[in-house]
Enzyme design. Structure first.
Site, mmCIF file in Angstrom:
data_model
loop_
_atom_site.group_PDB
_atom_site.id
_atom_site.type_symbol
_atom_site.label_atom_id
_atom_site.label_comp_id
_atom_site.label_asym_id
_atom_site.label_seq_id
_atom_site.Cartn_x
_atom_site.Cartn_y
_atom_site.Cartn_z
ATOM 1 N N THR A 8 0.860 -1.191 0.000
ATOM 2 C CA THR A 8 0.000 0.000 0.000
ATOM 3 C C THR A 8 0.896 1.242 0.000
ATOM 4 O O THR A 8 2.072 1.165 0.358
ATOM 5 C CB THR A 8 -0.894 0.033 1.258
ATOM 6 O OG1 THR A 8 -0.033 0.165 2.402
ATOM 7 C CG2 THR A 8 -1.749 -1.221 1.387
ATOM 8 N N TYR A 58 21.777 -5.118 -1.885
ATOM 9 C CA TYR A 58 20.790 -4.959 -2.964
ATOM 10 C C TYR A 58 20.610 -3.502 -3.397
ATOM 11 O O TYR A 58 19.735 -3.207 -4.203
ATOM 12 C CB TYR A 58 19.479 -5.698 -2.669
ATOM 13 C CG TYR A 58 18.716 -5.377 -1.406
ATOM 14 C CD1 TYR A 58 18.057 -4.165 -1.243
ATOM 15 C CD2 TYR A 58 18.612 -6.325 -0.386
ATOM 16 C CE1 TYR A 58 17.316 -3.897 -0.100
ATOM 17 C CE2 TYR A 58 17.882 -6.075 0.764
ATOM 18 C CZ TYR A 58 17.231 -4.858 0.904
ATOM 19 O OH TYR A 58 16.515 -4.600 2.034
ATOM 20 N N LYS A 61 17.219 2.445 0.096
ATOM 21 C CA LYS A 61 18.662 2.272 0.355
ATOM 22 C C LYS A 61 19.480 2.717 -0.859
ATOM 23 O O LYS A 61 20.569 3.278 -0.715
ATOM 24 C CB LYS A 61 18.971 0.813 0.694
ATOM 25 C CG LYS A 61 18.346 0.326 2.001
ATOM 26 C CD LYS A 61 19.277 0.505 3.171
ATOM 27 C CE LYS A 61 18.732 -0.137 4.433
ATOM 28 N NZ LYS A 61 19.560 0.071 5.611
HETATM 29 N N1 COA Z 1 3.571 -6.226 5.057
HETATM 30 C C1 COA Z 1 2.850 -5.338 4.355
HETATM 31 N N2 COA Z 1 2.576 -4.083 4.793
HETATM 32 C C2 COA Z 1 3.074 -3.731 6.002
HETATM 33 C C3 COA Z 1 3.829 -4.625 6.805
HETATM 34 C C4 COA Z 1 4.067 -5.912 6.275
HETATM 35 N N3 COA Z 1 4.778 -6.827 6.967
HETATM 36 N N4 COA Z 1 4.167 -3.985 7.958
HETATM 37 C C5 COA Z 1 3.636 -2.740 7.876
HETATM 38 N N5 COA Z 1 2.989 -2.605 6.711
HETATM 39 C C6 COA Z 1 2.244 -1.440 6.249
HETATM 40 C C7 COA Z 1 0.993 -1.319 7.088
HETATM 41 O O1 COA Z 1 -0.032 -2.193 6.605
HETATM 42 C C8 COA Z 1 0.660 0.154 6.907
HETATM 43 O O2 COA Z 1 0.027 0.397 5.684
HETATM 44 P P1 COA Z 1 -1.600 0.569 5.615
HETATM 45 O O3 COA Z 1 -1.930 1.695 6.501
HETATM 46 O O4 COA Z 1 -1.863 0.863 4.177
HETATM 47 O O5 COA Z 1 -2.165 -0.745 6.066
HETATM 48 C C9 COA Z 1 2.027 0.783 6.804
HETATM 49 O O6 COA Z 1 2.958 -0.247 6.493
HETATM 50 C C10 COA Z 1 2.424 1.417 8.087
HETATM 51 O O7 COA Z 1 2.372 0.450 9.107
HETATM 52 P P2 COA Z 1 2.603 0.859 10.615
HETATM 53 O O8 COA Z 1 2.708 -0.395 11.413
HETATM 54 O O9 COA Z 1 1.610 1.879 11.040
HETATM 55 O O10 COA Z 1 3.980 1.655 10.436
HETATM 56 P P3 COA Z 1 5.105 1.946 11.419
HETATM 57 O O11 COA Z 1 5.683 3.207 10.977
HETATM 58 O O12 COA Z 1 4.745 1.803 12.830
HETATM 59 O O13 COA Z 1 6.091 0.721 11.096
HETATM 60 C C11 COA Z 1 7.637 -0.498 9.889
HETATM 61 C C12 COA Z 1 7.069 0.833 10.176
HETATM 62 C C13 COA Z 1 6.580 -1.240 9.116
HETATM 63 C C14 COA Z 1 8.836 -0.345 8.998
HETATM 64 C C15 COA Z 1 7.982 -1.239 11.196
HETATM 65 O O14 COA Z 1 8.265 -2.590 10.989
HETATM 66 C C16 COA Z 1 9.150 -0.620 11.892
HETATM 67 O O15 COA Z 1 9.042 0.437 12.491
HETATM 68 N N6 COA Z 1 10.336 -1.279 11.854
HETATM 69 C C17 COA Z 1 11.566 -0.751 12.421
HETATM 70 C C18 COA Z 1 12.560 -1.802 12.644
HETATM 71 C C19 COA Z 1 12.859 -2.648 11.453
HETATM 72 O O16 COA Z 1 12.089 -2.783 10.531
HETATM 73 N N7 COA Z 1 14.028 -3.274 11.461
HETATM 74 C C20 COA Z 1 14.433 -4.114 10.386
HETATM 75 C C21 COA Z 1 15.505 -3.493 9.636
HETATM 76 S S1 COA Z 1 16.198 -4.651 8.490
#
Ligand code: COA
Length: 287
Positions: free
Chosen positions: A109, A151, A166
Site C-alpha cells: 500500500t 541490494y 537504500k
Molecule cells: N507487510 C505489508 N505491509 C506492512 C507490513 C508488512 N509486513 N508492515 C507494515 N505494513 C504497512 C501497514 O499495513 C501500513 O500500511 P496501511 O496503513 O496501508 O495498512 C504501513 O505499512 C504502516 O504500518 P505501521 O505499522 O503503522 O507503520 P510503522 O511506521 O509503525 O512501522 C515499519 C514501520 C513497518 C517499517 C515497522 O516494521 C518498523 O518500524 N520497523 C523498524 C525496525 C525494522 O524494521 N528493522 C528491520 C531493519 S532490516
C-alpha cells in the site's frame, strides 16, 4: 583490533542505536573513546542500551540517549541540538535506523511504501543535512556513515521500498561526498549481507529452512556478526580512513558476487565429483 583511543574526542550520533547493529556500533565507538548519542523511538529501550554501553566501556555518561523519530525533521534537529548541548559538538553520524518487511509488491500500500522509505531515505537525508550544517557552522571535518545493503546494486524482490530507499541513500552518499569533500566532510557506507539481529530476522527470514538455505549460499559459509560491521564503522568514523569518501564497504561474505556468478553454483558439488565432470568435459572437447 584498534587502539582504544581511536575515536578519542569525537562526538557521534547513532540512529536506531537502541538495539541490533546500531547498539553494537555505538558500544564499539564508546569503547574506542568516542562520546555517543544514540537515538530511537523507544525510550525504554534506549535507556537500557545506554546503561549497557557505559557499563561495557567502564565510562559513565560516554553514551547518552535522545528519543527522536528520524522521519520528523524537527525531532532530528532537536537530536543534533541535544548532542551539541551534551558533548559540545558533533563529529560523526551513523545512519542506521531502518525499517523493512517482506511483501509481494502488488500488495504494497502507499502507506507501506512510505513507512519504510520515510525511515530509511528521508531519515538518512534529514540527519545527514542537519549534521552537515552543524559541521559547516563549525568549519569542522566530519564522517557520516550509512548502513546500506548489497541490494543497492542488484535490487531485491519482496523488499521494494527498502531497495528503493537504500539505493537513494547510496545516491546521497556519493552526491554529498563530492559536494562536501572540500569541507573535509566525508560520506561513506557499509553494505552488509545477512547479519542476524532480532529486528531483521523476525521481519525477513521466513522460517528455519529458508534461513539455512540462505546461509549455505554465503561463500564464507556463515552469517556476519554485529561486531564485524562495527569494526568497519570504527574505521570509517576514524582518521584511519581520512582519504576515503563516497565509498561503500561490502561485508557480505561474498554473497552478492556469488549470486551473480553464472557458474558459482558448481561449488555446491563435492569437489571430487566436480573435477570428475570437468575431466570428462575436457576429454570430450579434445575428441
Ligand atoms: N507487510 C505489508 N505491509 C506492512 C507490513 C508488512 N509486513 N508492515 C507494515 N505494513 C504497512 C501497514 O499495513 C501500513 O500500511 P496501511 O496503513 O496501508 O495498512 C504501513 O505499512 C504502516 O504500518 P505501521 O505499522 O503503522 O507503520 P510503522 O511506521 O509503525 O512501522 C515499519 C514501520 C513497518 C517499517 C515497522 O516494521 C518498523 O518500524 N520497523 C523498524 C525496525 C525494522 O524494521 N528493522 C528491520 C531493519 S532490516
Amino acid at each position: 583490533m584498534y587502539s582504544t583511543d581511536l575515536l578519542q574526542g569525537k562526538s557521534i550520533i547513532v540512529t536506531g542505536g537502541g538495539s541490533g547493529l546500531g547498539l553494537a556500533m555505538a558500544r564499539a565507538a564508546v569503547q574506542h573513546g568516542a562520546q555517543v548519542m544514540i537515538c530511537g523511538r523507544n525510550e525504554e529501550r534506549l535507556l537500557k542500551a545506554v546503561v549497557e554501553i557505559n557499563r561495557a566501556s567502564n565510562r559513565s555518561n560516554a553514551a547518552l540517549a535522545h528519543r527522536a523519530d528520524v522521519r520528523q525533521v524537527d525531532q532530528v534537529q532537536a537530536l543534533v541540538n541535544a548532542t551539541v548541548d551534551a558533548f559540545g559538538k558533533v563529529d560523526g553520524l551513523i545512519n542506521n535506523a531502518a525499517g523493512n518487511f517482506l511483501c509481494c509488491s502488488e500488495d504494497l500500500t502507499p502507506n507501506g511504501f512510505d513507512a519504510v522509505t520515510r525511515i530509511v531515505l528521508y531519515g538518512a537525508v534529514y540527519c545527514t543535512l542537519a549534521v552537515g550544517r552543524h559541521l559547516m557552522e563549525r568549519k569542522a571535518p566530519g564522517s557520516i556513515i550509512s548502513i546500506l545493503t548489497t541490494y543497492i546494486w542488484t535490487g531485491s524482490a519482496y523488499v521494494l521500498p527498502s531497495a528503493c530507499a537504500k539505493a537513494g541513500v547510496l545516491a546521497m552518499t556519493r552526491s554529498l561526498a563530492v559536494e562536501w569533500g572540500s569541507l573535509g566532510i566525508r560520506l561513506n557506507a557499509i553494505a552488509p549481507g545477512g547479519i542476524p539481529t532480532e529486528g531483521a530476522w523476525s521481519r525477513l527470514m521466513a522460517g528455519e529452512e529458508v534461513e539455512a538455505d540462505a546461509r549455505r549460499r554465503v561463500p564464507l559459509g556463515r552469517w556476519g556478526t554485529k561486531e564485524e560491521i562495527a569494526n568497519s564503522a570504527l574505521f570509517l568514523l576514524s582518521d584511519l580512513s581520512s582519504y576515503q569518501t563516497g565509498d561503500v564497504i561490502t561485508m557480505d561474505g561474498g554473497s552478492w558476487l556469488a549470486a551473480g556468478g553464472q557458474f558459482s553454483h558448481y561449488r555446491f558439488l563435492p569437489k571430487d565429483k566436480l573435477k570428475e565432470k570437468m575431466e570428462a568435459m575436457k576429454s570430450k572437447s579434445r575428441e
